[in-house]
Design a protein around this motif. Sequence first.
Motif, PDB file in Angstrom:
ATOM      1  N   GLY A  60       0.791  -1.237   0.000  1.00  0.00           N
ATOM      2  CA  GLY A  60       0.000   0.000   0.000  1.00  0.00           C
ATOM      3  C   GLY A  60       0.818   1.279   0.000  1.00  0.00           C
ATOM      4  N   TYR A  61       2.133   1.163  -0.110  1.00  0.00           N
ATOM      5  CA  TYR A  61       2.984   2.353  -0.156  1.00  0.00           C
ATOM      6  C   TYR A  61       3.335   2.684  -1.600  1.00  0.00           C
ATOM      7  CZ  TYR A  61       3.425   1.688   4.876  1.00  0.00           C
ATOM      8  OH  TYR A  61       3.152   1.555   6.214  1.00  0.00           O
ATOM      9  N   SER A  62       4.012   3.807  -1.776  1.00  0.00           N
ATOM     10  CA  SER A  62       4.435   4.187  -3.125  1.00  0.00           C
ATOM     11  C   SER A  62       5.838   4.779  -3.054  1.00  0.00           C
ATOM     12  CB  SER A  62       3.448   5.209  -3.710  1.00  0.00           C
ATOM     13  OG  SER A  62       3.875   5.584  -4.994  1.00  0.00           O
ATOM     14  N   VAL A  63       6.840   3.927  -3.262  1.00  0.00           N
ATOM     15  CA  VAL A  63       8.229   4.411  -3.267  1.00  0.00           C
ATOM     16  C   VAL A  63       8.882   4.020  -4.587  1.00  0.00           C
ATOM     17  CG1 VAL A  63       8.623   4.377  -0.773  1.00  0.00           C
ATOM     18  CG2 VAL A  63       9.094   2.325  -2.095  1.00  0.00           C
ATOM     19  N   SER A  64       9.849   4.813  -5.009  1.00  0.00           N
ATOM     20  CA  SER A  64      10.554   4.538  -6.261  1.00  0.00           C
ATOM     21  C   SER A  64      11.776   3.667  -5.979  1.00  0.00           C
ATOM     22  CB  SER A  64      11.007   5.846  -6.904  1.00  0.00           C
ATOM     23  OG  SER A  64      11.984   6.461  -6.077  1.00  0.00           O
ATOM     24  N   LEU A  65      12.243   2.995  -7.018  1.00  0.00           N
ATOM     25  CA  LEU A  65      13.475   2.206  -6.909  1.00  0.00           C
ATOM     26  C   LEU A  65      14.647   3.104  -6.521  1.00  0.00           C
ATOM     27  CD1 LEU A  65      15.127  -0.411  -7.298  1.00  0.00           C
ATOM     28  CD2 LEU A  65      15.271   0.156  -9.731  1.00  0.00           C
ATOM     29  N   GLU A  66      14.681   4.321  -7.082  1.00  0.00           N
ATOM     30  CA  GLU A  66      15.776   5.266  -6.776  1.00  0.00           C
ATOM     31  C   GLU A  66      15.830   5.567  -5.282  1.00  0.00           C
ATOM     32  OE1 GLU A  66      15.208   4.970 -10.782  1.00  0.00           O
ATOM     33  OE2 GLU A  66      13.648   5.596  -9.374  1.00  0.00           O
ATOM     34  N   LYS A  67      14.663   5.767  -4.684  1.00  0.00           N
ATOM     35  CA  LYS A  67      14.568   6.051  -3.244  1.00  0.00           C
ATOM     36  C   LYS A  67      15.075   4.842  -2.439  1.00  0.00           C
ATOM     37  CE  LYS A  67      13.177   7.718   0.746  1.00  0.00           C
ATOM     38  NZ  LYS A  67      14.134   8.588   1.461  1.00  0.00           N
ATOM     39  N   VAL A  68      14.676   3.649  -2.854  1.00  0.00           N
ATOM     40  CA  VAL A  68      15.098   2.425  -2.163  1.00  0.00           C
ATOM     41  C   VAL A  68      16.615   2.249  -2.265  1.00  0.00           C
ATOM     42  CG1 VAL A  68      14.960  -0.105  -2.241  1.00  0.00           C
ATOM     43  CG2 VAL A  68      12.869   1.263  -2.309  1.00  0.00           C
ATOM     44  N   LEU A  69      17.170   2.501  -3.454  1.00  0.00           N
ATOM     45  CA  LEU A  69      18.627   2.383  -3.629  1.00  0.00           C
ATOM     46  C   LEU A  69      19.375   3.367  -2.741  1.00  0.00           C
ATOM     47  CD1 LEU A  69      18.851   1.946  -7.510  1.00  0.00           C
ATOM     48  CD2 LEU A  69      19.480   0.245  -5.800  1.00  0.00           C
ATOM     49  N   ARG A  70      18.861   4.581  -2.655  1.00  0.00           N
ATOM     50  CA  ARG A  70      19.514   5.607  -1.822  1.00  0.00           C
ATOM     51  C   ARG A  70      19.445   5.244  -0.346  1.00  0.00           C
ATOM     52  NH1 ARG A  70      16.973   9.388  -4.851  1.00  0.00           N
ATOM     53  NH2 ARG A  70      15.433   9.785  -3.226  1.00  0.00           N
ATOM     54  N   SER A  71      18.304   4.756   0.088  1.00  0.00           N
ATOM     55  CA  SER A  71      18.056   4.582   1.528  1.00  0.00           C
ATOM     56  C   SER A  71      18.451   3.217   2.072  1.00  0.00           C
ATOM     57  CB  SER A  71      16.566   4.806   1.827  1.00  0.00           C
ATOM     58  OG  SER A  71      16.178   6.102   1.444  1.00  0.00           O
ATOM     59  N   CYS A  72      18.412   2.179   1.235  1.00  0.00           N
ATOM     60  CA  CYS A  72      18.510   0.810   1.749  1.00  0.00           C
ATOM     61  C   CYS A  72      19.769   0.058   1.352  1.00  0.00           C
ATOM     62  CB  CYS A  72      17.299  -0.005   1.284  1.00  0.00           C
ATOM     63  SG  CYS A  72      15.719   0.694   1.790  1.00  0.00           S
ATOM     64  N   ALA A  73      20.546   0.592   0.421  1.00  0.00           N
ATOM     65  CA  ALA A  73      21.693  -0.158  -0.118  1.00  0.00           C
ATOM     66  C   ALA A  73      22.653  -0.588   0.986  1.00  0.00           C
ATOM     67  CB  ALA A  73      22.425   0.682  -1.157  1.00  0.00           C
ATOM     68  N   GLY A  74      22.967  -1.872   0.996  1.00  0.00           N
ATOM     69  CA  GLY A  74      23.974  -2.410   1.918  1.00  0.00           C
ATOM     70  C   GLY A  74      23.457  -2.798   3.282  1.00  0.00           C
ATOM     71  N   MET A  75      22.240  -2.388   3.623  1.00  0.00           N
ATOM     72  CA  MET A  75      21.728  -2.661   4.969  1.00  0.00           C
ATOM     73  C   MET A  75      21.169  -4.077   5.074  1.00  0.00           C
ATOM     74  SD  MET A  75      19.570   0.847   5.686  1.00  0.00           S
ATOM     75  CE  MET A  75      19.331   0.670   7.451  1.00  0.00           C
ATOM     76  N   GLU A  76      21.149  -4.602   6.299  1.00  0.00           N
ATOM     77  CA  GLU A  76      20.378  -5.820   6.562  1.00  0.00           C
ATOM     78  C   GLU A  76      18.936  -5.490   6.211  1.00  0.00           C
ATOM     79  OE1 GLU A  76      17.672  -8.311   8.317  1.00  0.00           O
ATOM     80  OE2 GLU A  76      17.986  -6.406   9.349  1.00  0.00           O
ATOM     81  N   LYS A  77      18.238  -6.425   5.566  1.00  0.00           N
ATOM     82  CA  LYS A  77      17.020  -6.040   4.853  1.00  0.00           C
ATOM     83  C   LYS A  77      15.817  -5.715   5.751  1.00  0.00           C
ATOM     84  CE  LYS A  77      19.343  -6.011   1.117  1.00  0.00           C
ATOM     85  NZ  LYS A  77      20.666  -5.895   1.692  1.00  0.00           N
ATOM     86  N   LEU A  78      15.665  -6.385   6.871  1.00  0.00           N
ATOM     87  CA  LEU A  78      14.564  -6.012   7.786  1.00  0.00           C
ATOM     88  C   LEU A  78      14.799  -4.606   8.335  1.00  0.00           C
ATOM     89  CD1 LEU A  78      11.995  -6.487   9.409  1.00  0.00           C
ATOM     90  CD2 LEU A  78      13.345  -7.774  11.085  1.00  0.00           C
ATOM     91  N   GLU A  79      16.047  -4.351   8.680  1.00  0.00           N
ATOM     92  CA  GLU A  79      16.424  -3.011   9.174  1.00  0.00           C
ATOM     93  C   GLU A  79      16.205  -1.961   8.073  1.00  0.00           C
ATOM     94  OE1 GLU A  79      20.596  -1.461  10.647  1.00  0.00           O
ATOM     95  OE2 GLU A  79      19.909  -3.140  11.874  1.00  0.00           O
TER      96      GLU A  79
END
Length: 222
Positions: free
Chosen positions: A34-53
């Motif tokens: 139900g959210y709306s995020v872009s791949l670019e946003k995910v790459l910026r915010s989530c790259a390299g992190m443990e995935k649940l975190e």
Amino acid sequence: MKNIELLVLDMAGTTIDEDNVVYKTLTEAVNSHGYSVSLEKVLRSCAGMEKLEAITSLLKEINGNEEDATVIFENFSEKLKEAYRNLDVKPINGTENFLLTMKAQNKKVVLNTGYTSEIAHQLLDKLQWKENIHFDALITADDVSESRPSPEMINLAMKKFNIMEPEKVLKAGDSVIDIEEGKNAGCGLTIAVLSGAQNRTELEKAKPDYILNTISEAEHIL
């Protein structure tokens, strides 16, 4: 050049080309909730992190409900396993020769990742990379209590091979959080690569010692 004895290398985007499928799948899992995020946003915010975190942190940023994180993570994990089953996974150009060259020079090579052990092994099986031939150890998010940018995975790698001085360790990755992990461990060399999740502008923020196109270019430095 420093006497590097141990290389700690990130997996997806650094040694393995999986076409950013992990972040595409993570984006899909978040948006199907139900959210709306872009791949670019995910790459910026989530790259390299443990995935649940990573999912929890992303929901915080977009004013989502953090309680959704566990369900989204479970959905993501299932989708990713399925995606990897069908994906043509290959080494990033030059990586396999680089690993074999480093091993031939008696350097220890540890692959480390924010993935679970199950997903990491799934990738390695697809590549047919073998412990003691292509690498010396695999350390995943399952092996430590604190994920990147904590230095815990690097500390564990050093302990495994009885390396006491962090200046003898090289850490390489395709995200800011990889470089922060290396700096927090006191690594002698931190190398960012442009073959994965984040671009040069993003990576420069972490001030790595080098930014290379691919990890195989590090052979000239070493």
